[in-house]
Design a protein around this motif. Structure first.
Motif, PDB file in Angstrom:
ATOM      1  N   GLU A   1      44.335  93.443  39.263  1.00 28.92           N
ATOM      2  CA  GLU A   1      43.960  92.950  40.830  1.00 28.92           C
ATOM      3  C   GLU A   1      43.132  94.075  41.489  1.00 28.92           C
ATOM      4  OE1 GLU A   1      48.108  91.070  42.396  1.00 28.92           O
ATOM      5  OE2 GLU A   1      48.392  92.913  41.299  1.00 28.92           O
TER       6      GLU A   1
ATOM      7  N   VAL B   1      47.853  92.137  34.094  1.00 28.59           N
ATOM      8  CA  VAL B   1      47.272  91.556  35.250  1.00 28.59           C
ATOM      9  C   VAL B   1      46.227  92.712  35.852  1.00 28.59           C
ATOM     10  CG1 VAL B   1      47.762  90.748  37.847  1.00 28.59           C
ATOM     11  CG2 VAL B   1      49.171  89.899  36.035  1.00 28.59           C
TER      12      VAL B   1
ATOM     13  N   GLY C   1      40.651  90.275  44.368  1.00 31.93           N
ATOM     14  CA  GLY C   1      40.136  89.613  42.906  1.00 31.93           C
ATOM     15  C   GLY C   1      41.336  89.743  42.055  1.00 31.93           C
ATOM     16  N   ARG C   2      41.606  88.631  41.342  1.00 30.01           N
ATOM     17  CA  ARG C   2      42.663  88.871  40.438  1.00 30.01           C
ATOM     18  C   ARG C   2      42.528  88.164  38.928  1.00 30.01           C
ATOM     19  NH1 ARG C   2      47.744  86.396  38.822  1.00 30.01           N
ATOM     20  NH2 ARG C   2      49.559  87.731  39.011  1.00 30.01           N
ATOM     21  N   THR C   3      42.714  88.806  37.937  1.00 30.14           N
ATOM     22  CA  THR C   3      42.658  88.207  36.436  1.00 30.14           C
ATOM     23  C   THR C   3      43.964  88.734  35.745  1.00 30.14           C
ATOM     24  OG1 THR C   3      40.437  88.644  36.729  1.00 30.14           O
ATOM     25  CG2 THR C   3      41.202  88.564  34.405  1.00 30.14           C
ATOM     26  N   ALA C   4      44.639  87.533  35.049  1.00 34.11           N
ATOM     27  CA  ALA C   4      45.729  87.820  34.333  1.00 34.11           C
ATOM     28  C   ALA C   4      45.338  87.261  32.918  1.00 34.11           C
ATOM     29  CB  ALA C   4      46.735  86.956  34.809  1.00 34.11           C
ATOM     30  N   VAL C   5      45.977  88.005  32.022  1.00 36.14           N
ATOM     31  CA  VAL C   5      45.657  87.598  30.615  1.00 36.14           C
ATOM     32  C   VAL C   5      47.097  87.818  29.672  1.00 36.14           C
ATOM     33  CG1 VAL C   5      44.595  89.831  30.039  1.00 36.14           C
ATOM     34  CG2 VAL C   5      44.168  87.679  28.659  1.00 36.14           C
TER      35      VAL C   5
ATOM     36  N   LEU D   1      38.646  93.721  29.102  1.00 36.98           N
ATOM     37  CA  LEU D   1      38.821  92.820  30.139  1.00 36.98           C
ATOM     38  C   LEU D   1      38.120  93.426  31.267  1.00 36.98           C
ATOM     39  CD1 LEU D   1      40.165  89.951  31.106  1.00 36.98           C
ATOM     40  CD2 LEU D   1      42.098  91.053  31.861  1.00 36.98           C
ATOM     41  N   ARG D   2      37.232  92.507  31.993  1.00 41.71           N
ATOM     42  CA  ARG D   2      36.367  92.721  32.900  1.00 41.71           C
ATOM     43  C   ARG D   2      37.465  92.966  34.115  1.00 41.71           C
ATOM     44  NH1 ARG D   2      31.322  89.366  33.588  1.00 41.71           N
ATOM     45  NH2 ARG D   2      30.652  90.387  31.755  1.00 41.71           N
TER      46      ARG D   2
ATOM     47  N   PRO E   1      37.791  92.446  38.394  1.00 43.75           N
ATOM     48  CA  PRO E   1      37.448  91.523  39.046  1.00 43.75           C
ATOM     49  C   PRO E   1      37.044  92.048  40.383  1.00 43.75           C
ATOM     50  CG  PRO E   1      39.996  91.527  38.998  1.00 43.75           C
ATOM     51  CD  PRO E   1      39.595  92.518  38.088  1.00 43.75           C
TER      52      PRO E   1
END
Length: 373
Positions: free
Chosen positions: A115, A113, A120-124, A137-138, A140
């Motif tokens: 943050e 994750v 902004g938050r991105t999870a993969v 991974l960019r 956010p």
């Protein structure tokens, strides 16, 4: 434009590289901090221009003979099986306009994750049915982002290979210099042979360095186990690997700075005794000169720029720089460390300015010739 400096403890200590970074960014604008080793890769890690905190991660270094790869160009990764987080915050105006996180995809991999402090938050998932490979991974981020936190959720292993922070935006990067220093204490040029070729190729494609500064040699010169029968060939082969991965980059081969050790066994040649007031019983390791000559020969054969760190320490009494580390350590205040191998911050800054001046003199000459055509 990205500059990558890769080397041993002289590079891991950000004093030399930060002086280069400061001078180049003053001339060509500051595009941000650039690519860094992830989290806190070793004790006393103090990267310039950013503040980094980390909890729950375990650093794993390619310097370890027992640690398994794969490795990227940072030569270290952060591993977590349980919840863990690392945060990066630029110390200057501009925040984190854009950024990337490089991680391993791997069988059974856990959730990652990212943050931003402005929401902004991105999870993969890092799980993959394939063998371990690097993924990017960019972050956010927005124009208002000031810090970014990268977390493992604890539902499987997560490995971070590196992260990059810069100014501007993903659509419009800020112009200027990104200067990255990637150093491993105690390492020799051979450590780069552990870098996975596929990962290296993708890293160089994304980072697109326009200048590579390769600074190894001190540990080769002080190690009694260095095999000099094959050293030149290994040195050349490894640098060619980097050149092939970044064919558009210029290259500077940096020979090691001066270093001496106390002679404990006969014969006591005391090669520094005539050259420095504190030189009694100290000598330059013979192998250090062998390393320097090998690097000079390889650079000349391949028409690579070479820069002599020891020569940058020279003065009128020591025209070739030999044994000057004793003189530098005896200054008030001293600019070299008591181990007679490393410099202190002022010494690194002084010699970095010498490299900067040499690079800029070459750049100005090239620029004047280009405009005459």
């Amino acid at each position: 434009m990205t500059v990558l400096q890769i080397g041993d403890s002289h590079t891991a200590n950000d004093s030399f590289s930060d002086q280069m970074r400061t001078l180049l960014q003053k001339d060509f604008q500051n595009a941000g901090r650039g690519f860094l080793q992830p989290g806190i890769p070793f004790r006393y890690y103090h990267p310039a221009q950013v503040t980094v905190s980390s909890t729950g991660w375990t650093p794993v270094s390619a310097f370890s003979k027992t640690a398994a790869g794969p490795w990227g160009i940072s030569l270290v990764r952060q591993h977590a099986d349980t919840p863990a987080s690392m945060t990066i915050t630029p110390d200057e105006a501009g925040g984190v306009g854009r950024g990337m996180v490089e991680f391993l995809s791997q069988p059974g991999g856990g959730q990652l994750v990212i943050e931003a402090d402005d929401g902004g938050r991105t999870a993969v998932s890092t799980a993959s049915s394939q063998d371990s490979d690097s993924m990017w991974l960019r972050m956010p981020t927005t124009a208002d982002t000031h810090s970014v936190t990268v977390s493992a959720m604890g539902d499987g292993p997560v490995d971070i290979l590196g992260w990059e922070v810069a100014k501007g935006s993903q659509a419009k990067p800020a112009p200027g210099i990104l200067y990255s220093n990637l150093g491993i204490t105690g390492s020799t040029i051979d450590i780069l042979s552990r870098v996975d070729p596929r990962i290296l190729s993708e890293e160089m494609r994304r980072l697109n360095p326009r200048l590579l500064i390769i600074a190894f040699g001190t540990n080769e010169g002080f190690n009694t186990s260095t095999n000099f029968d094959t050293y030149s060939a290994r040195y050349e082969q490894i640098i060619q690997m980097l050149r092939n991965a970044a064919p558009m980059a210029g290259l500077v081969v940096v020979m090691p700075p001066d270093g001496v050790r106390q002679e404990r066994l006969p014969p006591f040649t005391r090669s520094c005794e005539r050259l420095a007031p504190t030189g009694k019983g100290f000598a330059s390791p013979a192998a250090l000169n062998t390393v320097r000559q090998a690097q000079i020969d390889v650079a000349r054969r391949n028409h690579w720029m070479q820069w002599d760190w020891r020569q940058a320490m020279a003065d009128t009494a020591h025209p070739d720089g030999r044994c000057t580390i004793l003189v530098w350590g005896n200054r008030n205040p001293p600019v070299a460390a008591k181990d007679h191998v490393h410099l202190l911050k002022a010494g690194y800054q002084q010699t970095a300015t010498s490299l900067y001046d040499d690079l800029m003199n070459g750049y100005k000459l090239w620029n004047s010739l280009k405009h005459k055509k």
